[in-house]
Design a protein around this motif. Structure first.
Motif, PDB file in Angstrom:
ATOM      1  N   THR A   1       1.201   9.491  10.102  1.00 20.91           N
ATOM      2  CA  THR A   1       1.837  10.056   8.910  1.00 20.91           C
ATOM      3  C   THR A   1       2.798  11.171   9.299  1.00 20.91           C
ATOM      4  O   THR A   1       2.425  12.117   9.992  1.00 20.91           O
TER       5      THR A   1
ATOM      6  N   TYR B   1       3.065  -1.215  13.890  1.00 28.15           N
ATOM      7  CA  TYR B   1       1.863  -2.002  13.614  1.00 28.15           C
ATOM      8  C   TYR B   1       0.623  -1.107  13.736  1.00 28.15           C
ATOM      9  O   TYR B   1       0.651  -0.070  14.389  1.00 28.15           O
TER      10      TYR B   1
ATOM     11  N   GLY C   1      -2.130  -1.115   8.583  1.00 23.44           N
ATOM     12  CA  GLY C   1      -0.976  -1.827   8.060  1.00 23.44           C
ATOM     13  C   GLY C   1       0.251  -1.681   8.923  1.00 23.44           C
ATOM     14  O   GLY C   1       0.227  -1.055   9.992  1.00 23.44           O
ATOM     15  N   SER C   2       1.354  -2.261   8.445  1.00 24.24           N
ATOM     16  CA  SER C   2       2.611  -2.279   9.194  1.00 24.24           C
ATOM     17  C   SER C   2       3.762  -1.826   8.313  1.00 24.24           C
ATOM     18  O   SER C   2       3.712  -1.972   7.083  1.00 24.24           O
ATOM     19  N   LEU C   3       4.772  -1.289   8.942  1.00 26.03           N
ATOM     20  CA  LEU C   3       6.024  -0.933   8.277  1.00 26.03           C
ATOM     21  C   LEU C   3       7.149  -1.121   9.269  1.00 26.03           C
ATOM     22  O   LEU C   3       6.941  -1.021  10.484  1.00 26.03           O
TER      23      LEU C   3
ATOM     24  N   VAL D   1       0.233   7.125   5.862  1.00 25.59           N
ATOM     25  CA  VAL D   1      -0.813   6.156   6.134  1.00 25.59           C
ATOM     26  C   VAL D   1      -2.087   6.676   5.487  1.00 25.59           C
ATOM     27  O   VAL D   1      -2.583   7.750   5.819  1.00 25.59           O
TER      28      VAL D   1
ATOM     29  N   GLY E   1       7.385   4.549   3.518  1.00 20.08           N
ATOM     30  CA  GLY E   1       6.550   4.293   2.366  1.00 20.08           C
ATOM     31  C   GLY E   1       5.098   4.604   2.630  1.00 20.08           C
ATOM     32  O   GLY E   1       4.759   5.253   3.629  1.00 20.08           O
ATOM     33  N   LEU E   2       4.263   4.115   1.726  1.00 16.60           N
ATOM     34  CA  LEU E   2       2.816   4.328   1.812  1.00 16.60           C
ATOM     35  C   LEU E   2       2.159   3.039   2.270  1.00 16.60           C
ATOM     36  O   LEU E   2       2.436   1.966   1.729  1.00 16.60           O
ATOM     37  N   VAL E   3       1.284   3.158   3.256  1.00 12.57           N
ATOM     38  CA  VAL E   3       0.605   1.978   3.791  1.00 12.57           C
ATOM     39  C   VAL E   3      -0.823   2.354   4.127  1.00 12.57           C
ATOM     40  O   VAL E   3      -1.121   3.511   4.432  1.00 12.57           O
ATOM     41  N   GLN E   4      -1.703   1.379   4.065  1.00 13.41           N
ATOM     42  CA  GLN E   4      -3.100   1.633   4.406  1.00 13.41           C
ATOM     43  C   GLN E   4      -3.308   1.571   5.918  1.00 13.41           C
ATOM     44  O   GLN E   4      -2.502   0.978   6.653  1.00 13.41           O
TER      45      GLN E   4
ATOM     46  N   VAL F   1       6.717   8.393   6.051  1.00 18.03           N
ATOM     47  CA  VAL F   1       5.710   7.354   6.273  1.00 18.03           C
ATOM     48  C   VAL F   1       4.348   8.003   6.052  1.00 18.03           C
ATOM     49  O   VAL F   1       4.023   9.007   6.684  1.00 18.03           O
TER      50      VAL F   1
END
Length: 118
Positions: free
Chosen positions: A90, A83, A16-18, A116, A10-13, A114
């Motif tokens: 990305t 993390y 952030g974590s995934l 970022v 997904g998209l995360v700043q 992914v």
């Protein structure tokens, strides 16, 4: 034959974590290794981390300390907890599987994106 199914991208700043998951189904083995690779646009696919069914783990220098690979043998599923994500993380992330602890990967997942963002 083993099939792999990845989820969790997904998209995360930045920062952030995934968590990515990779479920193996079909003719799995009690003795196996699973790995994560990633491929950024216009770059070669690079190895990220590996785990074996006896719990041994290895990481690429670029992710050690930020990513954690784990597995649930009962569910034939591997996870990649990420993390402090950075823009360089990305990529499309692929999981891989092989019977036994060494040798070539015999199966690959379809990949999960992914991204970022900064």
């Amino acid at each position: 034959q083993v099939q792999l199914s990845e989820t969790g991208g997904g998209l995360v700043q930045v920062g952030g974590s995934l968590r990515l998951s990779c479920a193996a189904s079909g003719e799995t083995s009690s003795r196996y290794a699973m790995g994560w690779y990633r491929q950024a646009p216009e770059k070669q696919r690079e190895w990220v981390a590996t785990i074996t069914s006896n719990g041994a783990t290895k990481y690429a220098n670029s992710v050690e300390g930020r990513f954690t690979i784990s597995a649930n043998n009962a569910k034939n599923t591997a996870y990649l907890q990420m993390y402090n994500l950075q823009p360089d993380d990305t990529a499309v992330y692929y999981c891989s599987w092989r019977p036994g602890y060494t040798g070539s990967w015999s199966q690959w997942g379809q990949g999960t994106q992914v991204t970022v963002s900064s």
